[in-house]
Design a protein around this motif. Structure first.
Motif, PDB file in Angstrom:
ATOM      1  N   LEU A 147      67.579  25.624  49.969  1.00 13.09           N
ATOM      2  CA  LEU A 147      67.977  27.067  49.478  1.00 13.09           C
ATOM      3  C   LEU A 147      67.669  27.896  50.720  1.00 13.09           C
ATOM      4  O   LEU A 147      67.202  27.755  51.693  1.00 13.09           O
ATOM      5  CB  LEU A 147      66.751  27.102  48.604  1.00 13.09           C
ATOM      6  N   PRO A 148      68.285  29.072  50.582  1.00 14.43           N
ATOM      7  CA  PRO A 148      68.188  30.282  51.560  1.00 14.43           C
ATOM      8  C   PRO A 148      66.665  30.580  51.753  1.00 14.43           C
ATOM      9  O   PRO A 148      65.965  30.706  50.639  1.00 14.43           O
ATOM     10  CB  PRO A 148      68.876  31.528  50.792  1.00 14.43           C
ATOM     11  N   ARG A 149      66.145  31.010  52.690  1.00 15.18           N
ATOM     12  CA  ARG A 149      64.901  31.305  53.124  1.00 15.18           C
ATOM     13  C   ARG A 149      64.455  32.711  52.863  1.00 15.18           C
ATOM     14  O   ARG A 149      63.467  32.864  52.202  1.00 15.18           O
ATOM     15  CB  ARG A 149      64.604  31.145  54.445  1.00 15.18           C
ATOM     16  N   LYS A 150      65.245  33.752  52.777  1.00 14.94           N
ATOM     17  CA  LYS A 150      65.058  34.998  52.801  1.00 14.94           C
ATOM     18  C   LYS A 150      64.788  35.325  51.154  1.00 14.94           C
ATOM     19  O   LYS A 150      65.678  34.910  50.446  1.00 14.94           O
ATOM     20  CB  LYS A 150      65.851  35.988  53.601  1.00 14.94           C
ATOM     21  N   LYS A 151      64.038  36.244  50.849  1.00 13.31           N
ATOM     22  CA  LYS A 151      63.453  36.268  49.404  1.00 13.31           C
ATOM     23  C   LYS A 151      64.908  37.047  48.829  1.00 13.31           C
ATOM     24  O   LYS A 151      65.306  36.556  47.703  1.00 13.31           O
ATOM     25  CB  LYS A 151      62.437  37.311  49.449  1.00 13.31           C
ATOM     26  N   GLY A 152      65.423  38.156  49.483  1.00 14.63           N
ATOM     27  CA  GLY A 152      66.595  38.775  49.003  1.00 14.63           C
ATOM     28  C   GLY A 152      67.714  37.808  48.606  1.00 14.63           C
ATOM     29  O   GLY A 152      68.396  37.746  47.739  1.00 14.63           O
ATOM     30  N   GLN A 153      67.873  37.180  49.701  1.00 12.85           N
ATOM     31  CA  GLN A 153      68.998  36.132  49.750  1.00 12.85           C
ATOM     32  C   GLN A 153      68.905  34.833  48.702  1.00 12.85           C
ATOM     33  O   GLN A 153      69.758  34.637  47.984  1.00 12.85           O
ATOM     34  CB  GLN A 153      69.406  35.470  51.057  1.00 12.85           C
ATOM     35  N   GLN A 154      67.672  34.404  48.617  1.00 11.02           N
ATOM     36  CA  GLN A 154      67.280  33.486  47.583  1.00 11.02           C
ATOM     37  C   GLN A 154      67.608  33.984  45.994  1.00 11.02           C
ATOM     38  O   GLN A 154      67.965  33.382  45.261  1.00 11.02           O
ATOM     39  CB  GLN A 154      65.840  32.895  47.897  1.00 11.02           C
ATOM     40  N   ALA A 155      66.846  35.327  45.997  1.00 15.78           N
ATOM     41  CA  ALA A 155      67.174  35.997  44.412  1.00 15.78           C
ATOM     42  C   ALA A 155      68.651  36.025  44.255  1.00 15.78           C
ATOM     43  O   ALA A 155      69.028  35.799  43.114  1.00 15.78           O
ATOM     44  CB  ALA A 155      66.439  37.207  44.699  1.00 15.78           C
ATOM     45  N   ALA A 156      69.392  36.263  45.247  1.00 16.58           N
ATOM     46  CA  ALA A 156      71.013  36.496  44.976  1.00 16.58           C
ATOM     47  C   ALA A 156      71.636  35.309  44.490  1.00 16.58           C
ATOM     48  O   ALA A 156      72.225  34.939  43.765  1.00 16.58           O
ATOM     49  CB  ALA A 156      71.553  37.226  46.026  1.00 16.58           C
ATOM     50  N   MET A 184      62.630  31.770  41.154  1.00 16.93           N
ATOM     51  CA  MET A 184      63.362  31.047  40.216  1.00 16.93           C
ATOM     52  C   MET A 184      63.108  31.398  38.825  1.00 16.93           C
ATOM     53  O   MET A 184      63.922  31.770  38.059  1.00 16.93           O
ATOM     54  CB  MET A 184      63.277  29.581  40.648  1.00 16.93           C
ATOM     55  N   GLN A 185      61.652  31.429  38.513  1.00 18.81           N
ATOM     56  CA  GLN A 185      61.223  31.606  37.103  1.00 18.81           C
ATOM     57  C   GLN A 185      61.819  33.098  36.833  1.00 18.81           C
ATOM     58  O   GLN A 185      62.345  33.443  35.627  1.00 18.81           O
ATOM     59  CB  GLN A 185      59.774  31.564  37.045  1.00 18.81           C
ATOM     60  N   ALA A 186      61.638  34.016  37.608  1.00 21.59           N
ATOM     61  CA  ALA A 186      61.912  35.525  37.415  1.00 21.59           C
ATOM     62  C   ALA A 186      63.517  35.628  36.901  1.00 21.59           C
ATOM     63  O   ALA A 186      63.712  36.427  36.230  1.00 21.59           O
ATOM     64  CB  ALA A 186      61.447  36.470  38.627  1.00 21.59           C
TER      65      ALA A 186
END
Length: 290
Positions: A147-156, A184-186
């Motif tokens: 998975l992407p590591r950065k929070k914003g990229q992962q959320a996207a 993921m849950q969010a």
């Protein structure tokens, strides 16, 4: 168009063999993989030290060369020369199938462009191995790797995949797993999830439950070793809406904000999902922060 006859008796070049290696348990090495590594003229290894231990264990003395994502561009022309001269070459990664979250794809493409036969051997693959024992639907499924590591990229990323009906398979570091499950849950909601760690090794473990249950469990049971996530696909818009209807909209907004969204974006997304008035939900949210 080109037709490859993988095992014809006469061919001008050598053959590129893609050889899987164990993902933990050395007993998963196949007879065919061992015979191939013994027979080839050269082994291209992601890490020659790691592969050297494997070869030593099985008493294989074939020559190794280093081949990984950082030197592939420089090494491919030489490997093609060896193949075109009639030498046979095996390509291996540190664990599992070459090209699956590991180097190899560029070499395969280059070999095919040069009309060199490419033969893949079946063998260990962490994603498929874990999937069939997960209890989640084995097909259709989608494998994404890391998975992407950065929070914003992962959320996207999760936002773009949340409506997929297929079971989804991911690799993840144990050090990032808690944050990943929160994000993921969010976005996915509280779906069924299976967390697999140390697959095929002595401490192999399957944690089966919902995302929230597994998040709670790992808070008191710290993770070690290699991890893999399998999460169920979207159950359909109506089922998803029914699930959301039983959840606190303010909690859903807060969860999305914690996953990296701005408050207004989170409010808009939750209002749309629940069929609520965005302005009213905006007022409720800010009043709760009062």
């Amino acid at each position: 168009m080109r037709v490859q006859k993988s095992f014809k008796e006469e061919q001008a070049s050598g053959t590129l063999y893609l050889v899987p290696t164990p993902i933990g348990n050395l007993q998963d090495m196949t007879f065919r993989a061992l015979e191939t590594l013994k027979a080839v003229d050269l082994i291209c290894a992601e890490d020659t030290r790691n592969t050297g231990l494997l070869l030593k264990h099985f008493q294989i003395t074939a020559r190794q060369v280093s081949f990984h994502q950082h030197n592939a561009y420089d090494k491919i022309p030489q490997i093609l020369e060896w193949l075109l001269s009639g030498k046979s070459v095996a390509q291996v990664s540190d664990a599992g199938m070459p090209s699956i979250s590991d180097p190899g794809h560029d070499l395969v493409q280059a070999a095919l462009q040069a009309a060199i036969p490419v033969v893949a051997l079946p063998g260990p693959s962490a994603g498929i191995t874990a999937l069939i024992a997960s209890g989640l639907a084995p097909q259709p499924h989608v494998f994404y790797g890391f998975l992407p590591r950065k929070k914003g990229q992962q959320a996207a990323f999760f936002e773009s995949k949340k409506a997929y009906p297929e079971t989804q398979i991911f690799y993840e570091s144990p050090y990032r797993l808690a944050d990943t499950l929160k994000h993921m849950q969010a976005i996915y909601g509280d779906r069924k999830l299976v967390l697999v760690r140390e697959l095929t090794k002595r401490f192999e473990e399957y944690q089966r439950g919902t995302i929230s249950e597994i998040r709670t469990f790992i808070e008191t049971h710290p993770l070690k070793g290699e991890c893999l996530i399998i999460v169920e696909g979207d159950k359909g818009e109506s089922a998803y809406e029914q699930e959301l209807a039983h959840q606190d909209p303010l909690a859903l907004i807060e969860a999305r904000i914690q996953a990296g969204e701005k408050p207004n974006q989170a409010i808009k997304a939750v209002a749309k999902a629940l069929g609520r008035n965005r302005q009213a939900l905006y007022a409720d949210y800010h009043q709760s922060k009062g």
